[in-house]
Design a protein around this motif. Structure first.
Motif, short mmCIF file in Angstrom:
data_model
loop_
_atom_site.label_atom_id
_atom_site.label_comp_id
_atom_site.label_asym_id
_atom_site.label_seq_id
_atom_site.Cartn_x
_atom_site.Cartn_y
_atom_site.Cartn_z
N ALA A 102 197.26 51.80 15.59
CA ALA A 102 197.50 53.24 15.48
C ALA A 102 198.85 53.62 16.09
O ALA A 102 199.61 54.41 15.53
N GLU A 103 199.16 53.02 17.26
CA GLU A 103 200.40 53.37 17.96
C GLU A 103 201.63 52.75 17.30
O GLU A 103 202.68 53.39 17.20
N LYS A 104 201.52 51.49 16.85
CA LYS A 104 202.68 50.78 16.31
C LYS A 104 202.96 51.11 14.86
O LYS A 104 204.12 51.25 14.45
N PHE A 105 201.91 51.24 14.05
CA PHE A 105 202.09 51.44 12.61
C PHE A 105 201.70 52.84 12.12
O PHE A 105 202.12 53.25 11.05
N THR A 141 184.76 42.40 22.23
CA THR A 141 184.66 43.81 21.85
C THR A 141 185.82 44.64 22.39
O THR A 141 186.38 45.49 21.68
N LYS A 142 186.21 44.40 23.62
CA LYS A 142 187.34 45.14 24.20
C LYS A 142 188.63 44.81 23.46
O LYS A 142 189.50 45.67 23.28
N GLY A 143 188.75 43.55 23.02
CA GLY A 143 189.93 43.15 22.25
C GLY A 143 190.02 43.90 20.93
O GLY A 143 191.11 44.29 20.50
N ILE A 144 188.87 44.13 20.30
CA ILE A 144 188.85 44.88 19.05
C ILE A 144 189.28 46.32 19.29
O ILE A 144 190.05 46.91 18.52
N GLU A 145 188.81 46.91 20.37
CA GLU A 145 189.19 48.28 20.71
C GLU A 145 190.69 48.38 20.95
O GLU A 145 191.35 49.31 20.48
N THR A 146 191.23 47.41 21.66
CA THR A 146 192.67 47.38 21.94
C THR A 146 193.46 47.21 20.65
O THR A 146 194.50 47.86 20.46
N LEU A 147 192.97 46.35 19.76
CA LEU A 147 193.62 46.14 18.47
C LEU A 147 193.73 47.45 17.70
O LEU A 147 194.79 47.77 17.14
N ARG A 155 202.12 47.39 1.61
CA ARG A 155 200.94 47.95 2.27
C ARG A 155 200.58 47.07 3.45
O ARG A 155 200.76 45.85 3.41
N LEU A 156 200.08 47.67 4.50
CA LEU A 156 199.67 46.95 5.70
C LEU A 156 198.18 46.65 5.59
O LEU A 156 197.36 47.57 5.52
N SER A 186 192.93 54.72 11.74
CA SER A 186 194.18 54.30 11.09
C SER A 186 194.03 54.21 9.58
O SER A 186 194.96 54.53 8.83
N LEU A 187 192.87 53.77 9.12
CA LEU A 187 192.62 53.72 7.68
C LEU A 187 192.67 55.11 7.06
O LEU A 187 193.24 55.31 5.98
#
Length: 238
Positions: free
Chosen positions: A77-80, A66-72, A6-7, A128-129
């Motif tokens: 979503a895109e990678k996993f 905050t922008k870093g969290i949005e990017t994360l 699980r991720l 993603s969750l």
């Protein structure tokens, strides 16, 4: 070892309870997305996880970004495509002392890390969750919420706000697969505890490893509770 990895994303993953949770997840065969400010500490954690035969995705990041969290959220979503678990462990003790002498910068930073960042993480990671068959989220809280005390104002205000936020999310997700819970570890042998209680004998306290073994149970597909406030000393006694 889990039959299917699980991720699981863990904030504050490089030390204390967060590090112990990351290692316990890896020990059970899960893939850990480890978030912390220190790149060097994350790399050390990565070495330990690899020795356990698992793998980690390292994300050096300040949760005030905050922008870093949005990017994360977008990258996951895109990678996993999905996220199976989320542990909101990162926390800031802030200034202990009279509220009348607490500077605004310290107060705001404590609220930002302990409360606001988690609201942003909920928004960023939620999609993603919800793509996981059995998504689980756990937020670390504190005993100062039910038992508030003098000189802990900023910290306990941030944790009280967090509990309200998490219970709202749990209610909103009640008819979905997502299970959202709070975990109160109590007094644990960590650096933060030593900072808060310098005269305390740390050897009288449970270790982060002890706590992690109980917390990760809340991340399993078998966990059905949601909106619960789980207290370590109570589950450890059973």
């Amino acid at each position: 070892m889990t039959s299917t990895p699980r991720l699981v994303l863990v904030t504050g993953a490089s030390r204390g309870i967060g590090r112990a949770i990351s290692l316990e997840l890896a020990r059970q065969g899960n893939i850990v997305v480890a978030i912390a400010r220190s790149k060097a500490a994350l790399e050390k954690l990565d070495d330990e996880i690899r020795k356990l035969g698992s793998e980690a995705v390292l994300v050096p990041m300040d949760l005030k970004d905050t922008k870093g969290i949005e990017t994360l959220g977008k990258i996951i979503a895109e990678k996993f495509g999905k996220l199976d678990g989320f542990v909101a462990n990162a926390g800031l003790l802030g200034t202990l002392g009279p509220l009348e002498t607490c500077g605004p910068r310290s107060f705001e930073e404590t609220i930002q890390v302990n409360l606001t960042a988690n609201a942003h993480l909920i928004r960023a990671l939620g999609p993603s969750l919800h793509r996981s068959e059995s998504p689980r989220a756990v937020f670390i809280t504190s005993g100062v919420v039910p038992r508030p005390r003098a000189f802990w104002g900023p910290y306990q205000a941030s944790k009280a706000g967090l509990e309200a936020l998490v219970k709202a999310w749990a209610d909103e997700s009640e008819k979905m697969a997502l299970r959202v819970n709070l975990f109160d570890p109590g007094a644990v042998r960590t650096g933060m505890r030593a900072e808060a209680m310098p005269g305390e004998d740390p050897m009288t306290l449970p270790t982060p490893d002890d706590v992690a073994k109980e917390l990760v149970k809340l991340l399993t597909p078998e966990e059905t509770r949601t909106g619960a406030r789980v207290v370590y000393r109570e589950v450890a006694a059973n």
